[in-house]
Write an enzyme that holds these catalytic residues in place. Sequence first.
Site, PDB file in Angstrom:
ATOM      1  NE  ARG A   1       1.726   2.171  10.136  1.00  0.00           N
ATOM      2  CZ  ARG A   1       1.673   0.838  10.114  1.00  0.00           C
ATOM      3  NH1 ARG A   1       0.545   0.200  10.412  1.00  0.00           N
ATOM      4  NH2 ARG A   1       2.745   0.126   9.804  1.00  0.00           N
ATOM      5  CB  VAL A   2       0.098  -0.186  16.407  1.00  0.00           C
ATOM      6  CG1 VAL A   2       1.357   0.031  17.239  1.00  0.00           C
ATOM      7  CG2 VAL A   2      -1.075   0.582  16.995  1.00  0.00           C
ATOM      8  CB  SER A   3      -1.339  -3.198  11.988  1.00  0.00           C
ATOM      9  OG  SER A   3      -0.179  -2.841  11.266  1.00  0.00           O
ATOM     10  CB  THR A   4      -4.413  -4.886  15.439  1.00  0.00           C
ATOM     11  OG1 THR A   4      -3.355  -5.173  16.367  1.00  0.00           O
ATOM     12  CG2 THR A   4      -4.151  -5.635  14.135  1.00  0.00           C
TER      13      THR A   4
ATOM     14  CD  GLN B   1       0.146  -4.585  16.309  1.00  0.00           C
ATOM     15  OE1 GLN B   1       0.042  -3.543  15.654  1.00  0.00           O
ATOM     16  NE2 GLN B   1       0.733  -5.672  15.844  1.00  0.00           N
TER      17      GLN B   1
END
Length: 327
Positions: free
Chosen positions: A7-10, A13
């Site tokens: 998982r990445v936030s934005t 990324q």
Amino acid sequence: MRLGYARVSTQDQDTAAQLTALKAADCDRLFQEKASGGRWDRPQLQKLLGQLRSDDVVVVWKLDRLSRSLKDLLLVLEKIDQAGAHFQSLTEAIDTTTSAGRMMMHMVGSFAEFERSLLRERTRVGLDEARKAGRVGGRRPKLTKAQQQEVIDLVGSGKKSAADVARLFQVHAATVSRVLAQHRAEQLAMAPAPKPKPPVRKKKSVAKKASSRKRAAKKKAELPVDTIMDAIGLARPVSFKDFPGAVSVMAEAKTLPVGNRLQWKASPRRYMAVWEAEKHLQRFRQKHREATVEQRYKVEDKTIIELTATYDDDRADHRVVYQARNR
């Protein structure tokens, strides 16, 4: 089966490094998504949890990839435990198949939440300091203060239209519209409140004014000083109180010629309720509307009143007598 989660936030990324580490850890299936770690309703995470079977292992590259909240992290691990599966973090070397791994997982999760709270606190302090210094967050306006004033001057003077100004400064027309709308709102806020206009009174005609004065004078002449109208429409002294039950009414009488003189012949007296007496009075006045109706008191305590209808010609007068009592 080993299930990997990345998982990445934005959107900027990339999960490439996480996927490489998960493939090296011999993960049979990979789940990846771009979503905030503070959200619980992540589609890929929910899909992973829904496919868990006994003895499966959920593998993440780092603990905060699974969740940044200790509460959510413990909830995810509880779901994994209820399914009979296990959890493994590659960076923190956490493996819930052992007691030491479970203890380490709780400790690392606490530190992860502590770090997140420190980051939020530092961000809040920085924003407060920026506001005190006059800086406002968010993206910079497309037009500076000087450009906004120039837009107002050009459009306000009529030299250019709003569309021409938008093309001149290479901005969208909505930007120019917002600048003009904000300027108008500031002007309205600074302008003094308009004085309320006095109500317009309709002028009465001369005939209506004269008629109103005549009615007022007639009404004033009809009522004695310090009198009120009682329940049956008669003028009484202010101290008089209507009898609550009934009033004594002598039916209409008139004078009849007997020989060479006139004699007043009265009808028998009867009692009426107040509303009946009022109707009787209205019928009397309606019947003798062409005559002059006079009202007089018969006794000093003013409890008996006589109404007399007098005509201008030789017709006999008509009378009706009302009697009411003080309580």
